[in-house]
Scaffold this active site. Structure first.
Site, PDB file in Angstrom:
ATOM      1  N   HIS A  99       0.873  -1.172   0.000  1.00 25.91           N
ATOM      2  CA  HIS A  99       0.000   0.000   0.000  1.00 25.91           C
ATOM      3  C   HIS A  99       0.914   1.227   0.000  1.00 25.91           C
ATOM      4  O   HIS A  99       2.041   1.171   0.490  1.00 25.91           O
ATOM      5  CB  HIS A  99      -0.865   0.089   1.259  1.00 25.91           C
ATOM      6  CG  HIS A  99      -1.775  -1.073   1.485  1.00 25.91           C
ATOM      7  ND1 HIS A  99      -1.355  -2.270   2.009  1.00 25.91           N
ATOM      8  CD2 HIS A  99      -3.112  -1.200   1.296  1.00 25.91           C
ATOM      9  CE1 HIS A  99      -2.385  -3.091   2.133  1.00 25.91           C
ATOM     10  NE2 HIS A  99      -3.470  -2.460   1.691  1.00 25.91           N
ATOM     11  N   ASP A 102       2.377   1.998   3.299  1.00 25.33           N
ATOM     12  CA  ASP A 102       3.366   1.044   3.806  1.00 25.33           C
ATOM     13  C   ASP A 102       4.780   1.536   3.547  1.00 25.33           C
ATOM     14  O   ASP A 102       5.675   1.342   4.372  1.00 25.33           O
ATOM     15  CB  ASP A 102       3.220  -0.322   3.119  1.00 25.33           C
ATOM     16  CG  ASP A 102       1.886  -0.964   3.346  1.00 25.33           C
ATOM     17  OD1 ASP A 102       1.292  -0.737   4.410  1.00 25.33           O
ATOM     18  OD2 ASP A 102       1.429  -1.695   2.450  1.00 25.33           O
TER      19      ASP A 102
END
Length: 436
Positions: A99, A102
């Site tokens: 993501h 992340d």
């Protein structure tokens, strides 16, 4: 800097090995069903659970002992990336999934977030060049921040819709820059809690509009990766719009998007939807919509997404039967959307977990291939439906008859004879393969 100094590259030692830091079944270059295992399985590391997960739960703070625990900002993100690429290199994992949040801190504004992403993407690109590791897919986190409390593309607030669109636009761009082979849409909070405050028609139409915008932007920037939607029921929203594979496929057909998306099926989401993992894979496969897999498992005694590393050989074998019958999973893969347990807090526990998951699917692949080669189950199914290959059954399938003709045929029947489904015998035979 080397972070796993006491762990060398994980090797295949065979099923009789007692070394916890060795593969018992995953032999990357072993040819199964005409291809090396690594090409069948296309394993990927989940950036979020592996590198950003802290081991917290609703009743306790984080427990994970990580080398970046005292760091913040970009320094923390860069160290995480270095650890992740060393982990993948030593495990022989060829891909990662992420993501946007992340890989880089969100910052205090959308502009700052985008600048952080650009810096980290350049940093990750260098790690990719150094290791040869590739990006399986990227996505955006449009669910954690409080702005998404009512959803993202299904939010009643048009400003939130616009913000989510900006996030997806950027996430698609950086996925393309990293050579990502897919881009995933995960609903997160796309659903509702009560009809008393919800216009479901508008929300679903807006979700359709949002996905069409993504299709249009993909074409505009020349992104050739596969677009995926990941079904998920109940959690965190009571009525998720992307509940299961059948729901998502029906949605895509309603908005004429079925030719632009495939499905990313997660094992734990399947069981939360009261389906088996193999059911969701099968429904996707027979509709030509199986795109990729999130490999994990849930706890059947718990009603939430526990995202455990997969160790159930029965489920893995059934899953690989679907993958092989699909002709493979590429350009998708098997992403370990899995996290170590809260009590498995030491860094080396990541190796034990990934080895367990990789071995489970490798063994499942070998057993599934043997089943298909021997043909016992396929032949049984073929024989069970033999009545549709001749006579009235063939006419039904070819569309030659309607209700009148079928009534006339039924009136000639003196007795209808069914045959046993032999479920117990088949399940015992399935177990025989597992026990070899």
């Amino acid at each position: 800097m080397e972070f796993f100094k006491n762990i060398s590259k994980i090797k295949y030692e065979g099923k009789d090995s007692t070394n916890p830091l060795a593969f018992k079944f995953y032999d990357a270059d072993k040819v199964v069903a005409g291809k090396p295992m690594r090409e069948h399985l296309r394993f990927a590391m989940s950036y979020w659970h592996t590198l950003t997960g802290e081991g917290s739960d609703p009743f306790g703070t984080g427990t994970m002992d990580r080398p970046w625990n005292e760091l913040t900002g970009m320094e923390k993100s860069k160290l995480r990336a270095e650890v992740g690429f060393e982990l993948m290199s030593k495990l022989g994992i060829d891909y990662f999934c992420f993501h946007d949040l992340d890989i880089a801190p969100e910052g205090n504004s959308l502009k700052e977030k985008q600048e952080n992403l650009d810096e980290m993407v350049a940093y990750i690109e260098e790690l990719m060049k150094k290791t040869g590791i590739k990006c399986l897919w990227g996505t955006t986190n449009a669910f954690t921040n409080s702005r998404f409390m009512h959803g993202a593309s299904t939010s009643p607030n048009a400003d939130v819709f616009a913000y989510a669109a900006a996030q997806v636009k950027k996430a698609m761009e950086i996925t393309m820059k990293l050579g990502g082979e897919n881009y995933v849409f995960w609903g997160g909070r796309e659903g509702y809690e009560t009809l008393l405050n919800t216009n479901t028609e508008l929300e679903l139409d807006n979700l359709g509009r949002f996905l069409q915008m993504a299709v249009d932007y993909k074409a505009k920037i020349g992104f050739t990766g596969q677009l995926l939607i990941e079904p998920k029921p109940k959690e965190p929203t009571k009525h998720q719009y992307d509940f299961d594979a059948a729901t998502v496929m029906g949605f895509l057909r309603k908005y004429n998007l079925q030719d632009h998306f495939k499905l990313n099926i997660e094992a734990n989401h399947a069981t939360l939807a009261m389906h088996t993992f193999e059911h969701e894979l099968n429904m996707s496969r027979i509709n030509g919509m199986l795109g990729s897999i999130d490999a994990n498992q849930g706890d059947l005694l718990l009603g939430w997404d526990t995202d455990q590393f997969p160790t159930n050989i029965y489920d893995a074998t059934a899953a690989m039967l679907e993958v092989l019958r699909n002709g493979g999973i590429a350009p998708g893969g098997l992403n370990f959307d899995s996290k170590v347990r809260r009590g498995s807090f030491e860094l080396e526990d990541l190796f034990y977990a990934y080895i367990a998951g990789m071995d489970t699917f490798a063994r499942g692949l070998m057993i599934a291939d043997e089943m298909i080669q021997e043909g016992f189950f396929d032949n049984f199914v073929k024989e069970r439906y033999a009545s549709y290959e001749a006579g009235i059954g063939k006419k039904i399938v070819s569309g030659e008859v309607g209700f009148e003709e079928l009534e006339a045929y039924a009136l000639t029947l003196e007795e209808i004879k069914n045959t046993s489904g032999r479920q117990e015998m088949l399940e015992a035979r399935f177990n025989q393969y597992l026990y070899k």
